[in-house]
Design a protein around this motif. Structure first.
Motif, PDB file in Angstrom:
ATOM      1  N   PRO A  17       0.816  -1.216   0.000  1.00  0.00           N
ATOM      2  CA  PRO A  17       0.000   0.000   0.000  1.00  0.00           C
ATOM      3  C   PRO A  17       0.852   1.269   0.000  1.00  0.00           C
ATOM      4  CG  PRO A  17      -0.601  -1.438   1.853  1.00  0.00           C
ATOM      5  CD  PRO A  17       0.572  -2.053   1.157  1.00  0.00           C
ATOM      6  N   SER A  18       2.105   1.156   0.419  1.00  0.00           N
ATOM      7  CA  SER A  18       3.005   2.314   0.489  1.00  0.00           C
ATOM      8  C   SER A  18       3.886   2.457  -0.749  1.00  0.00           C
ATOM      9  CB  SER A  18       3.904   2.208   1.723  1.00  0.00           C
ATOM     10  OG  SER A  18       3.127   2.168   2.888  1.00  0.00           O
ATOM     11  N   LEU A  19       3.706   1.580  -1.735  1.00  0.00           N
ATOM     12  CA  LEU A  19       4.521   1.631  -2.948  1.00  0.00           C
ATOM     13  C   LEU A  19       4.350   2.982  -3.637  1.00  0.00           C
ATOM     14  CD1 LEU A  19       6.307   0.234  -5.101  1.00  0.00           C
ATOM     15  CD2 LEU A  19       4.197  -0.610  -6.134  1.00  0.00           C
ATOM     16  N   ALA A  20       5.464   3.672  -3.876  1.00  0.00           N
ATOM     17  CA  ALA A  20       5.400   4.993  -4.501  1.00  0.00           C
ATOM     18  C   ALA A  20       6.705   5.299  -5.217  1.00  0.00           C
ATOM     19  CB  ALA A  20       5.137   6.066  -3.444  1.00  0.00           C
ATOM     20  N   CYS A  21       6.612   6.207  -6.177  1.00  0.00           N
ATOM     21  CA  CYS A  21       7.788   6.794  -6.815  1.00  0.00           C
ATOM     22  C   CYS A  21       7.937   8.196  -6.246  1.00  0.00           C
ATOM     23  CB  CYS A  21       7.605   6.874  -8.328  1.00  0.00           C
ATOM     24  SG  CYS A  21       7.497   5.259  -9.129  1.00  0.00           S
ATOM     25  N   VAL A  22       9.167   8.592  -6.054  1.00  0.00           N
ATOM     26  CA  VAL A  22       9.435   9.915  -5.502  1.00  0.00           C
ATOM     27  C   VAL A  22      10.197  10.709  -6.557  1.00  0.00           C
ATOM     28  CG1 VAL A  22      10.432  11.211  -3.593  1.00  0.00           C
ATOM     29  CG2 VAL A  22       9.567   8.881  -3.203  1.00  0.00           C
ATOM     30  N   PHE A  23       9.565  11.755  -7.073  1.00  0.00           N
ATOM     31  CA  PHE A  23      10.170  12.612  -8.086  1.00  0.00           C
ATOM     32  C   PHE A  23      10.732  13.856  -7.405  1.00  0.00           C
ATOM     33  CE2 PHE A  23       7.487   9.903 -10.501  1.00  0.00           C
ATOM     34  CZ  PHE A  23       7.939   9.897 -11.804  1.00  0.00           C
ATOM     35  N   ASP A  24      12.021  14.112  -7.604  1.00  0.00           N
ATOM     36  CA  ASP A  24      12.657  15.334  -7.102  1.00  0.00           C
ATOM     37  C   ASP A  24      12.557  15.455  -5.582  1.00  0.00           C
ATOM     38  OD1 ASP A  24      14.186  17.566  -7.555  1.00  0.00           O
ATOM     39  OD2 ASP A  24      12.510  18.867  -8.070  1.00  0.00           O
ATOM     40  N   THR A  25      12.670  14.375  -4.876  1.00  0.00           N
ATOM     41  CA  THR A  25      12.687  14.241  -3.413  1.00  0.00           C
ATOM     42  C   THR A  25      11.395  14.624  -2.690  1.00  0.00           C
ATOM     43  OG1 THR A  25      13.620  16.435  -2.879  1.00  0.00           O
ATOM     44  CG2 THR A  25      15.193  14.679  -3.370  1.00  0.00           C
ATOM     45  N   THR A  26      10.464  15.298  -3.334  1.00  0.00           N
ATOM     46  CA  THR A  26       9.276  15.763  -2.616  1.00  0.00           C
ATOM     47  C   THR A  26       7.953  15.298  -3.201  1.00  0.00           C
ATOM     48  OG1 THR A  26       9.278  17.812  -3.890  1.00  0.00           O
ATOM     49  CG2 THR A  26      10.428  17.846  -1.772  1.00  0.00           C
ATOM     50  N   ASN A  27       7.915  14.937  -4.451  1.00  0.00           N
ATOM     51  CA  ASN A  27       6.650  14.556  -5.093  1.00  0.00           C
ATOM     52  C   ASN A  27       6.467  13.050  -5.061  1.00  0.00           C
ATOM     53  OD1 ASN A  27       5.755  17.153  -5.898  1.00  0.00           O
ATOM     54  ND2 ASN A  27       7.237  17.141  -7.567  1.00  0.00           N
ATOM     55  N   CYS A  41       4.625   4.172 -12.469  1.00  0.00           N
ATOM     56  CA  CYS A  41       4.169   5.384 -11.810  1.00  0.00           C
ATOM     57  C   CYS A  41       3.832   6.412 -12.882  1.00  0.00           C
ATOM     58  CB  CYS A  41       5.250   5.968 -10.914  1.00  0.00           C
ATOM     59  SG  CYS A  41       5.696   4.910  -9.530  1.00  0.00           S
ATOM     60  N   VAL A  42       2.979   7.364 -12.542  1.00  0.00           N
ATOM     61  CA  VAL A  42       2.645   8.451 -13.451  1.00  0.00           C
ATOM     62  C   VAL A  42       3.355   9.700 -12.945  1.00  0.00           C
ATOM     63  CG1 VAL A  42       0.798   9.874 -14.400  1.00  0.00           C
ATOM     64  CG2 VAL A  42       0.449   7.418 -14.078  1.00  0.00           C
ATOM     65  N   SER A  43       4.143  10.327 -13.825  1.00  0.00           N
ATOM     66  CA  SER A  43       4.944  11.489 -13.409  1.00  0.00           C
ATOM     67  C   SER A  43       4.032  12.648 -12.991  1.00  0.00           C
ATOM     68  CB  SER A  43       5.880  11.940 -14.533  1.00  0.00           C
ATOM     69  OG  SER A  43       5.141  12.381 -15.656  1.00  0.00           O
ATOM     70  N   PRO A  44       4.383  13.321 -11.884  1.00  0.00           N
ATOM     71  CA  PRO A  44       3.612  14.493 -11.470  1.00  0.00           C
ATOM     72  C   PRO A  44       3.902  15.659 -12.416  1.00  0.00           C
ATOM     73  CG  PRO A  44       5.505  14.198 -10.034  1.00  0.00           C
ATOM     74  CD  PRO A  44       5.481  13.024 -10.977  1.00  0.00           C
ATOM     75  N   SER A  45       3.059  16.672 -12.383  1.00  0.00           N
ATOM     76  CA  SER A  45       3.250  17.803 -13.294  1.00  0.00           C
ATOM     77  C   SER A  45       4.480  18.613 -12.916  1.00  0.00           C
ATOM     78  CB  SER A  45       2.009  18.695 -13.308  1.00  0.00           C
ATOM     79  OG  SER A  45       1.826  19.273 -12.038  1.00  0.00           O
ATOM     80  N   SER A  46       5.035  19.265 -13.902  1.00  0.00           N
ATOM     81  CA  SER A  46       6.153  20.190 -13.726  1.00  0.00           C
ATOM     82  C   SER A  46       5.914  21.354 -14.669  1.00  0.00           C
ATOM     83  CB  SER A  46       7.478  19.514 -14.058  1.00  0.00           C
ATOM     84  OG  SER A  46       8.532  20.447 -14.001  1.00  0.00           O
ATOM     85  N   HIS A  47       6.144  22.547 -14.188  1.00  0.00           N
ATOM     86  CA  HIS A  47       5.876  23.731 -15.005  1.00  0.00           C
ATOM     87  C   HIS A  47       7.069  24.176 -15.844  1.00  0.00           C
ATOM     88  CE1 HIS A  47       2.001  24.041 -13.137  1.00  0.00           C
ATOM     89  NE2 HIS A  47       2.566  23.976 -11.960  1.00  0.00           N
ATOM     90  N   SER A  48       8.196  23.475 -15.681  1.00  0.00           N
ATOM     91  CA  SER A  48       9.370  23.860 -16.464  1.00  0.00           C
ATOM     92  C   SER A  48      10.175  22.616 -16.835  1.00  0.00           C
ATOM     93  CB  SER A  48      10.238  24.827 -15.658  1.00  0.00           C
ATOM     94  OG  SER A  48      10.696  24.200 -14.472  1.00  0.00           O
ATOM     95  N   PRO A  49      10.887  22.684 -17.963  1.00  0.00           N
ATOM     96  CA  PRO A  49      11.758  21.564 -18.338  1.00  0.00           C
ATOM     97  C   PRO A  49      12.886  21.435 -17.313  1.00  0.00           C
ATOM     98  CG  PRO A  49      11.451  23.072 -20.186  1.00  0.00           C
ATOM     99  CD  PRO A  49      10.887  23.735 -18.967  1.00  0.00           C
ATOM    100  N   LYS A  50      13.163  20.211 -16.884  1.00  0.00           N
ATOM    101  CA  LYS A  50      14.254  19.984 -15.936  1.00  0.00           C
ATOM    102  C   LYS A  50      14.505  18.498 -15.807  1.00  0.00           C
ATOM    103  CE  LYS A  50      11.117  20.225 -11.946  1.00  0.00           C
ATOM    104  NZ  LYS A  50      10.869  20.869 -10.666  1.00  0.00           N
ATOM    105  N   ILE A  51      15.628  18.166 -15.213  1.00  0.00           N
ATOM    106  CA  ILE A  51      15.970  16.782 -14.919  1.00  0.00           C
ATOM    107  C   ILE A  51      15.857  16.601 -13.409  1.00  0.00           C
ATOM    108  CG2 ILE A  51      17.796  15.046 -14.950  1.00  0.00           C
ATOM    109  CD1 ILE A  51      18.814  16.368 -17.539  1.00  0.00           C
ATOM    110  N   VAL A  52      15.120  15.549 -13.004  1.00  0.00           N
ATOM    111  CA  VAL A  52      14.936  15.285 -11.576  1.00  0.00           C
ATOM    112  C   VAL A  52      15.377  13.868 -11.251  1.00  0.00           C
ATOM    113  CG1 VAL A  52      13.014  16.906 -11.383  1.00  0.00           C
ATOM    114  CG2 VAL A  52      12.534  14.505 -11.844  1.00  0.00           C
ATOM    115  N   ASN A  53      15.617  13.632  -9.987  1.00  0.00           N
ATOM    116  CA  ASN A  53      15.956  12.309  -9.497  1.00  0.00           C
ATOM    117  C   ASN A  53      14.654  11.574  -9.155  1.00  0.00           C
ATOM    118  OD1 ASN A  53      18.087  10.500  -8.739  1.00  0.00           O
ATOM    119  ND2 ASN A  53      17.495  10.817  -6.610  1.00  0.00           N
TER     120      ASN A  53
END
Length: 121
Positions: A17-27, A41-53
């Motif tokens: 139940p806790s399975l999750a992807c973490v985009f950019d340490t906070t999402n 996982c489905v990527s969360p929205s981002s308002h600018s082009p960038k590379i995240v972990n």
């Protein structure tokens, strides 16, 4: 832009139940367990082009080693030439966009559910 289905391949995944992807340490976004070696996982929205972990958590606390994920703006199509062709396919199509597109070996065009390699000109 976000909303992209992301397949993560690894090892020792389990349905939780806790399975999750973490985009950019906070999402944190929910993950869908596929197998011991794949989750989606489905990527969360981002308002600018960038590379995240991106990391994976199975328990909501501990995270895997990360991989990079790149956000980019979707191209805005201005014209398509020709605008029609035979149903058997094989027609070379030129797509003109109003936004910038970075030349890439991963350039793809989609016709309905069929996806083909594209060439940057």
């Amino acid at each position: 832009d976000g909303g992209t289905s992301v397949l993560i391949i690894g090892a020792h995944f389990f349905d939780s139940p806790s399975l999750a992807c973490v985009f950019d340490t906070t999402n944190h976004v929910p993950g869908r367990w596929i197998s011991m070696t794949e989750i989606e996982c489905v990527s969360p929205s981002s308002h600018s082009p960038k590379i995240v972990n991106v990391t994976v958590t199975l328990n909501g606390i501990d995270e895997s080693a990360g991989l990079e994920y790149e956000y980019y703006h979707s191209p805005v199509i201005s014209h398509i030439m020709p605008s029609y062709g035979p149903s058997v396919g094989g027609t070379a199509v030129t797509v003109i966009v109003r936004s910038s597109v970075t030349p890439s070996d991963d350039l793809r065009c989609r016709f309905g559910r069929n996806e083909v390699a594209g060439t940057f000109v």
